[in-house]
Design a protein around this motif. Structure first.
Motif, PDB file in Angstrom:
ATOM      1  N   VAL A  69      -2.031 -19.125  25.622  1.00 28.87           N
ATOM      2  CA  VAL A  69      -1.296 -18.895  24.370  1.00 28.87           C
ATOM      3  C   VAL A  69      -1.944 -19.618  23.207  1.00 28.87           C
ATOM      4  O   VAL A  69      -2.176 -19.043  22.136  1.00 28.87           O
ATOM      5  N   ALA A  75      -0.620 -13.500  20.146  1.00 32.44           N
ATOM      6  CA  ALA A  75       0.597 -14.172  20.644  1.00 32.44           C
ATOM      7  C   ALA A  75       1.058 -15.282  19.711  1.00 32.44           C
ATOM      8  O   ALA A  75       1.442 -16.371  20.152  1.00 32.44           O
ATOM      9  N   LEU A  78       4.583 -16.685  20.319  1.00 38.69           N
ATOM     10  CA  LEU A  78       4.697 -17.517  21.513  1.00 38.69           C
ATOM     11  C   LEU A  78       4.236 -18.946  21.272  1.00 38.69           C
ATOM     12  O   LEU A  78       4.662 -19.869  21.972  1.00 38.69           O
ATOM     13  N   LYS A  79       3.375 -19.148  20.294  1.00 37.62           N
ATOM     14  CA  LYS A  79       2.925 -20.499  19.996  1.00 37.62           C
ATOM     15  C   LYS A  79       4.095 -21.381  19.575  1.00 37.62           C
ATOM     16  O   LYS A  79       4.087 -22.596  19.775  1.00 37.62           O
ATOM     17  N   LEU A  82       6.934 -21.099  23.015  1.00 34.05           N
ATOM     18  CA  LEU A  82       6.577 -21.578  24.358  1.00 34.05           C
ATOM     19  C   LEU A  82       7.160 -22.946  24.695  1.00 34.05           C
ATOM     20  O   LEU A  82       7.702 -23.130  25.789  1.00 34.05           O
TER      21      LEU A  82
END
Length: 532
Positions: A69, A75, A78-79, A82
């Motif tokens: 990621v 993405a 998602l950083k 997560l």
């Protein structure tokens, strides 16, 4: 030629993606990800050493996802998501999953490890002095705060070890005039005078056992007085192929059973066992065990009554005070409101302990001042103890509802109340038909969460009554126990026999009950929106 270190970053490219421009974002990301990878690898190595394959696999998967990621150009959402997702998985999903797993096992006292660990524990617990063992000159030693033994064996070699570290030869050791080790490199020899003058140290030395080798069958070294030691071996013989123990003195054979015990033909069993999957036995036992089912049913009924009555009484009292002090005719409202919320400012456990002292039947100020010294067992009588719990929780809870209702009352539209007054509606009619319905629209969800909180309000129960007075019988539960405090008792965290499997099963039941009630209650609160 343009210097790449000073050239501006390409439009749309993050500073954390290259060395151009500021470049420090990329350095920071490398450092942070280096720390994350180091921690992840450390966890994986620890899991490998402990042979915890699930933790090993999960840590490697999470580490791979994190690298993918944060080193990917895509993405982007998602950083940010997560870290929260990882914490959710570790501290919520994993905990719930592990609780569910334990609920289907007999994990607890006597069943706290694998079968191999149970075998070693059985051999250790049945140790007796080996009649063929000589007495070895011995010194008590210490390493990193842990006690151990150092002996001189039959070959004149000094060997040292601790409870977790079997005896090993120590090079460069010297013996004294008594024949016992005097200096042991890497170890500090405990003076004999310290042992003689310290009863606690004497007890630790007498109870210490140091394994002779990695094999439990070889026995362990023990001492009584701290100057000589002997090898103690088990009176049980283990047959790994047949999975049986044989008592060398009586000849009784203990065979491994399906419920994680070593049982003889006469029904007797060794005290050590291992945990196995028992299916729904814990759930069935909670309602069929005669010594447990009755007390648990009473605890469940009291839990519902405690949570419901607490919400109703605290909401009612808080609303009453909010109505009173929301009236502009009351003078000094700011000061009075501050005084009303003082119980909410104190820690709940401290308030509960204070009330516990005040309600004491022997020296409590409640009996001395309010009841002329009468001997009223507020915390010893079942009904009075429940009344005391409700009263103290009301004292702690009503300021919260006072604040909530005050804010809700001030947010009500004044034109609706004015129109009702013009139409001739009295105070009770305005309250019943306008104020309360609109108030419930904003407070009903909070009431549901308050119910869920009080359903698991461990603090007030444990600090005020500790669940007492106790039920008759050997269930270990009490009249004021709620389900969460009963689970705490059954789990054995506070001492006594532990039954983690049953405690986990009851935890799942509580989780389901609260979830179902909350879902139904939130569904019903939608009807209140019709009053808006």
């Amino acid at each position: 030629m343009t210097d790449v270190t000073t050239a501006p970053a390409r439009r749309g490219e993050s500073h954390a993606r290259g060395w151009r421009g500021l470049g420090w974002g990329f350095v920071v990301k490398l450092v942070l990800m280096g720390i994350v990878n180091a921690l992840g690898i450390a966890v994986a190595l620890s899991a490998w050493q402990a042979e915890s394959w699930i933790v090993l696999g999960a840590s490697l998967v999470l580490l791979a996802i994190a690298d993918a990621v944060y080193f990917s150009r895509r993405a982007l959402p998602l950083k940010y998501l997560l870290p929260g997702l990882v914490f959710l998985a570790v501290f919520q999903v994993f905990v719930l999953g592990y609780t569910a797993y334990v609920a289907f096992t007999n994990y607890g006292t006597g069943h706290a490890g694998s079968m191999e660990q149970a075998v070693d524990a059985a051999l250790i617990q049945d140790e007796r002095r080996d009649p063929d063992s000589p007495s070895y000159p011995l010194a008590v030693v210490e390493q990193d705060g842990e006690l151990g033994f150092a002996i001189v064996d039959e070959d004149g070699v000094v060997r040292a070890g601790t409870a977790d570290q079997p005896l090993e030869a120590v090079a460069g050791a010297r013996t004294g005039g008594s024949g016992a080790p005097e200096t042991v490199p890497g170890w500090a020899v405990v003076p004999r005078a310290d042992i003689l003058t310290d009863p606690d140290l004497q007890e630790r030395v007498a109870s210490l056992r140091v394994p002779v080798s990695d094999e439990a069958e070889d026995g362990s070294l023990r001492t009584r007085e701290g100057t000589t030691g002997a090898v103690y071996t088990s009176g049980l013989e283990w047959d790994a192929a047949a999975r049986t123990f044989t008592d060398t003195e009586t000849g009784v054979v203990y065979a491994a059973s399906d419920d994680g015990r070593f049982v003889a033909e006469d029904g007797s069993a060794l005290p050590t066992g291992w945990y196995v999957n028992v299916g729904f036995d814990n759930f069935v036992r909670a309602v069929t065990d005669q010594s447990l089912a009755g007390p648990l049913l009473q605890v469940a009924a009291w839990t519902f009554a405690f949570a419901i009555l607490t919400v109703l009484t605290s909401f009612g009292l808080g609303l009453l005070f909010a109505l009173i002090y929301n009236d502009p005719r009351v003078r000094g409202r700011k000061v009075l409101r501050t005084l009303m919320i003082l119980p909410y400012a104190f820690p709940a456990f401290m308030s509960a302990l204070l009330w516990r002292g005040m309600l004491n039947s022997e020296f409590g100020v409640v009996n001395d001042l309010l009841f002329l010294g009468a001997d009223i067992a507020w915390l010893g009588d079942p009904l009075l103890a429940k009344a005391a719990v409700l009263w103290v929780n009301l004292w702690l809870s009503y300021p919260y509802w006072f604040l909530v209702c005050t804010g809700a009352l001030q947010a009500l539209p004044s034109d609706t109340l004015e129109a009702a007054t013009i139409d001739g509606a009295g105070r009770w009619r305005r309250f019943r038909s306008i104020i309360l319905p609109q108030l419930l629209v904003s407070t009903a969800p909070l009431a549901i969460s308050s119910f869920a909180f009080n359903f698991n309000n461990f603090t007030i129960i444990y600090m005020l009554t500790e669940g007492g007075p106790a039920f008759l019988g050997n269930s270990g539960l009490g009249e004021t126990d709620i389900l969460i405090s009963a689970i705490y008792r059954i789990s054995g965290v506070a001492g006594g026999s532990a039954d983690y499997g049953l405690a986990s099963a009851l935890s799942i039941v509580v989780f389901i009950v609260i979830g179902v009630i909350s879902a139904l209650a939130f569904r019903q609160t939608r009807k209140l929106e019709e009053f808006q």
